[in-house]
Design an enzyme around this catalytic site. Sequence first.
Site, PDB file in Angstrom:
ATOM      1  CG  ASN A  36      -2.028  -5.382  -2.885  1.00 26.52           C
ATOM      2  OD1 ASN A  36      -1.653  -5.879  -1.836  1.00 26.52           O
ATOM      3  ND2 ASN A  36      -1.960  -4.077  -3.115  1.00 26.52           N
ATOM      4  CG  ASP A  92      -6.014  -5.263  -1.361  1.00 25.93           C
ATOM      5  OD1 ASP A  92      -4.828  -5.396  -1.680  1.00 25.93           O
ATOM      6  OD2 ASP A  92      -6.391  -5.338  -0.176  1.00 25.93           O
ATOM      7  CD  GLU A 100      -1.841  -2.330   0.795  1.00 27.11           C
ATOM      8  OE1 GLU A 100      -2.160  -2.838  -0.298  1.00 27.11           O
ATOM      9  OE2 GLU A 100      -1.272  -2.977   1.688  1.00 27.11           O
TER      10      GLU A 100
END
Length: 607
Positions: A286, A328, A198
């Site tokens: 991801n 995700d 992220e």
Amino acid sequence: MRISGHFHGRLWRYSAAALLAMPALALANADVEKNIANSKNWAMQAGDMYNQRYSKLKQINTGNVGKMQVAWTFSTGVLRGHEGSPLVIDGKMYLHSPFPNKVFALDLDTQKILWKYEPKQDPAVIPQMCCDTVYRGLAYAEGKVFLQQADSTLIALDAKTGKPVWTVKNGDPKLGAVNTNAPHVFKDKVITGISGGEWGVRGFLAAYDINTGKPVWKAFSTGPDEEMLMDPEKTMTWTDGKMAPVGKDSSLKTWKGDQWKLGGGTTWGWYSYDKALNLVYYGTGNPSTWNPSQRPGDNKWSMTIFARDVDTGMAKWAYQMTPFDEWDFDGINEMILADIDVKGKPTKALVHFDRNGFGYTLDRVTGALLVAEKYDPKVNWATNVDMKTGRPQVVSKYSTAQNGPDVNSKGICPAALGSKDQQPAAFDPETKLFYVPTNHVCMDYEPFKVEYTAGQPYVGATLSMYPAPGSHGGMGNYITWNAGTGKIVQSHPEKFSVWSGALNTAGGLSCYGTLEGYMKCVDKKNINKELFKFKTPSGIIGNVFTYEHKGKQYIGVFSGIGGWAGIGMAAGLEKDQDGLGAVGGYKELNQYTELGGSLTVFALPGN
């Protein structure tokens, strides 16, 4: 932090030369093998190198587990999410905590603290951690305890004294490269990964020498072949119904420009190892960002199961579960190695319950795709996996890329935290079934454009989560799964997600924890038959484990609410869309539990 291709080449040549100089023997780490062979120990996070989470202990069984009582408890002094479990080796227990990643060694005779190690970490690491300050556990080998700190420092501690033996920096937390995974020891190497998808961190798996901490190899998830330790001609993947070479630039061709440099594919899950094949297995996470329109293409090799030679890091095969991920659906969940019948044929299998809601069975020798079926009937983002291409068949209504940025795609099942997150399943060699803790959660997902800034979140989506509609109304199920056929055998509903690692035993038990804080044991032949239930001080996201000491079997689990599901409570977040949508989804949790950080150990009454 990236290592140059030149350095990669040098590492690879060194590793290959070392391999050629060795006798052709398949060895695991002899000390680890000895410790896991003794059922009295719990010597690895999963109990063994196959990630089966099964114990041969049977003193506590279906007939007497209902009489189980609390034997002792221990507070870690930390109020964040407690994942993983302690290790038990030869009468000593080694415990960990979330950040600041304390380590305790306890004497099991007296529960006396033999030593305590508390790293001095910069608190600036905390906001760089995506979904709570969790840590998934220690490793042990040859008199050393291995700790993977949040700030990416990998450290070997002397198991007798707690004094550092060596330390090495695994990543740069200022760029969001932090660590939550448990290290694993295979052969003479400690294997670790990296978190931070992220933050636009480029994922990798790394191997360090257990005696010196020197880097042996590092395999990135994205980028040039030589940096991923992939051989275009020899690394294989599932193609048109068979295995075929990945070909040159297999990753670079699937990214727009240099987006692979911020490509994600982080590696914060669990790793397994097959000694006979000398292969380490793991999944990648991801791609970055969560806004798919900014990274057109399959984004290889994010969302991928890798099999790598543990000596060299070279990839033998790879299989991408969710090409061009739009939801995700991290692929980091554990790879369970088991010898089972698949469609009637004895198979050396790898079984993986992916975040995307599909349970995969692959041939762990070749990488061939054998089974891919939904393990939650509410999964709707794809109709099925095409067994010829290996690709999920995406339902356009739930395609966040097709719907486009700034459009809220509603009713996607599962939510981003998956039909299962990192909470590991168990395999039982007696029933030949897999026991899977699951989430039963859906979401609305709205991507938006985001610019990359080093050290800042690089998400680019707003999410809302809620229980899967039109079913039992809860947010979790505990299921049994036949990986040979791809079928749910039984399903036991829970009010909240089952975010605890399962344990099966030769005593006929299957045990797990709930987010409200209940430790439960059910009959492994009928999981709807609840045999034991006890409310621990806080919600359970830890993994159930067992050991024997002085002729007595114990079953234990960490409690301490947190992790992604409990991030609202752990971090004091209140808005529904905080915690990437989890705060709203789990807002009822605070009516059932409170923050904590403790170990609860159970046993039968009497001496």
